[in-house]
Write an enzyme that holds these catalytic residues in place. Structure first.
Site, short mmCIF file in Angstrom:
data_model
loop_
_atom_site.label_atom_id
_atom_site.label_comp_id
_atom_site.label_asym_id
_atom_site.label_seq_id
_atom_site.Cartn_x
_atom_site.Cartn_y
_atom_site.Cartn_z
N SER A 94 0.94 5.12 0.11
CA SER A 94 0.03 6.20 0.50
C SER A 94 0.48 7.58 0.06
CB SER A 94 -0.12 6.20 2.03
OG SER A 94 1.13 6.52 2.63
N CYS A 105 -11.21 1.12 9.91
CA CYS A 105 -10.68 1.25 8.55
C CYS A 105 -9.68 0.14 8.25
CB CYS A 105 -10.03 2.63 8.38
SG CYS A 105 -9.47 2.95 6.69
N ASP A 122 6.67 6.53 5.20
CA ASP A 122 6.74 5.18 5.75
C ASP A 122 6.49 4.11 4.69
OD1 ASP A 122 7.27 6.13 8.32
OD2 ASP A 122 5.14 6.39 8.77
N SER A 123 5.46 4.30 3.88
CA SER A 123 5.19 3.32 2.83
C SER A 123 6.27 3.35 1.76
CB SER A 123 3.81 3.55 2.20
OG SER A 123 3.73 4.81 1.58
N CYS A 162 -9.94 9.74 7.60
CA CYS A 162 -9.67 9.97 6.17
C CYS A 162 -10.80 10.73 5.49
CB CYS A 162 -9.39 8.65 5.46
SG CYS A 162 -10.78 7.48 5.48
N GLY A 197 3.23 0.20 5.51
CA GLY A 197 4.21 1.01 6.23
C GLY A 197 3.90 1.16 7.70
N GLY A 217 0.84 -1.18 0.00
CA GLY A 217 0.00 0.00 0.00
C GLY A 217 0.87 1.24 0.00
N GLY A 249 3.21 8.74 1.57
CA GLY A 249 3.98 9.13 2.75
C GLY A 249 5.34 8.45 2.78
#
Length: 416
Positions: free
Chosen positions: A10, A120, A14-15, A226, A145, A8, A12
């Site tokens: 995103s 979610c 981290d991912s 979100c 992430g 995934g 950002g």
């Protein structure tokens, strides 16, 4: 065994670094961006579009194929504004997402305070996303992430098809996200990689700067719900739930001390900011049937504290610890991500083989129906159960008659 990994992405940091670590391990990495909502800021710009551009930037830098799945499509505005029960579009993904949002709003209408992050992850990221990644993109496993670990290893290097997987606290305990993952299904967890399980956030940002992803290292982290985005939550809720004015009632005296615009706008422990009172009032209890909010004077009022919790059937991320004749479980508990863990005892509800009763070793403030009780033992997150109600063991017998008296006075005032 694991060759194609769908991550995934995103937009950002981290991912992005998770994808980089997967590439360095030699996996065939496929990026998947989820568009869950059309969120517009005050200037009319959709922040989701910027996230997608950052996801594209990441995948171009890392030479990764990127896909996008749209769970909302062009229907989100018209359908979400309609009453629950409106005929749904034929799209499976949209129908699933709509039911998730509908349940979220219905909880608020019923006086509950749901946890959208846990929901979610449970219904979208580790269900819809997982099914799409495995079924449509033919991934052998998924990756995210999140800051978390499993007993199968960060890259599933200890995977055992016949073994049991456990969710574990990551190295970066400050960024620990196991709380938000406590509701996902175990079979999904068994095929999930968490490349950042042994990384610190500071190391992730440093690596991003070194590999040409510096702009992501400086990007502000997304927070909040979100589909609410940067908007005021009360204003958001007002768009979809009609106001239903009622009274604030002093939980000790039974006197009306103010009015509210609807139970859905308030949560347990929240300050009411009522005028003309020297001591601040806080929400202690919500009576949905009578549309009354009972408030307590003072932040530390005893009615705000509870140590007995009735919860729904747990989602265990371990072998059922209350199975095979075991009468109780000693573990640790939290119902908010940032709060310290508290020792507790968990037992089956009498006459109910699915629900549980949680007895805390010390009372906690503002235990809130609709939130989740999340259980830990050592470094393992055992799972979670949704809070149905909370009460105080010591005060329960002492205050029962007084509470009944207050409630009867409120009902009599309504009948006049």
């Amino acid at each position: 065994m694991f060759r194609n990994i769908v991550i995934g992405v995103s937009g950002g940091v981290d991912s992005a670094i998770s994808a980089l670590l997967l590439k360095q391990k030699g996996y065939n990495v496929i990026g998947l961006f989820m568009k869950n909502w059309d969120e517009f800021d005050e200037m009319g710009a959709c922040s989701g579009e910027q996230d997608y551009r950052d996801a594209e930037f990441t995948c171009q830098k890392l030479d990764i194929e990127l896909h996008m799945v749209n769970y909302v499509k062009e229907y989100w505005n018209s359908v979400f504004r309609c009453k629950l029960g409106f005929p749904l579009p034929v799209s499976f993904f949209f129908r699933f997402f709509f039911s998730y949002i509908s349940a979220f709003l219905e909880d608020y209408q019923n006086g509950l305070t749901p946890n959208p992050d846990i929901l979610c992850n449970k219904y979208i990221k580790f269900d819809l996303f997982y099914k799409y990644a495995r079924g449509h993109l033919h991934g052998d496993a998924i990756a995210t992430g999140h800051y978390a670990k499993t007993s199968f290893g960060n890259f599933l290097e200890h995977y055992n098809a016949n073994g049991d997987v456990n969710l574990l606290i990551p190295r970066d305990t400050f960024k620990d996200q196991t709380f938000f993952l406590s509701g996902i299904q175990r079979h999904t967890l068994s095929r999930t990689m968490f490349p950042l399980g042994d990384s610190l956030k500071s190391d992730v940002k440093l690596l991003a700067r070194k590999c040409g992803l510096e702009r992501l290292a400086h990007k502000k982290e997304s927070t909040g719900i979100c589909f609410v985005g940067n908007r005021d939550f009360k204003q958001f809720i007002k768009e979809y739930i009609q106001p239903r004015p009622g009274n604030f009632v002093d939980i000790d005296s039974g006197h009306i001390v103010g009015t509210h615009g609807g139970i859905h706008e308030w949560t347990i422990g929240q300050r009411c900011r009522l005028a003309s009172y020297l001591r601040p009032y806080f929400v202690a209890k919500k009576d949905v049937a009578n549309n009354t909010i009972y408030v307590a004077s003072g932040h530390e009022h005893p009615s705000l504290y509870s140590d007995i919790i009735n919860a729904s059937a747990p989602n265990w991320l371990c072998n059922d610890p209350l199975g095979a004749g075991t009468s109780e479980l000693r573990c640790r508990f939290r119902f908010q991500h940032t709060k310290p863990l508290v020792d507790c005892t968990v037992k089956r509800t009498k006459g109910n083989t699915s629900g549980v009763v949680i007895t805390l070793d010390k009372p906690l403030r503002a235990l809130t129906p609709g939130q989740y009780a999340v259980f830990y033992s050592g470094s393992a997150c055992l799972g979670s159960a949704r809070i149905i109600s909370a009460s105080a063991k010591v005060a329960e017998s002492e205050n029962k008659l007084a509470r009944v008296g207050v409630e009867e006075r409120v009902r009599s005032m309504k009948q006049r």
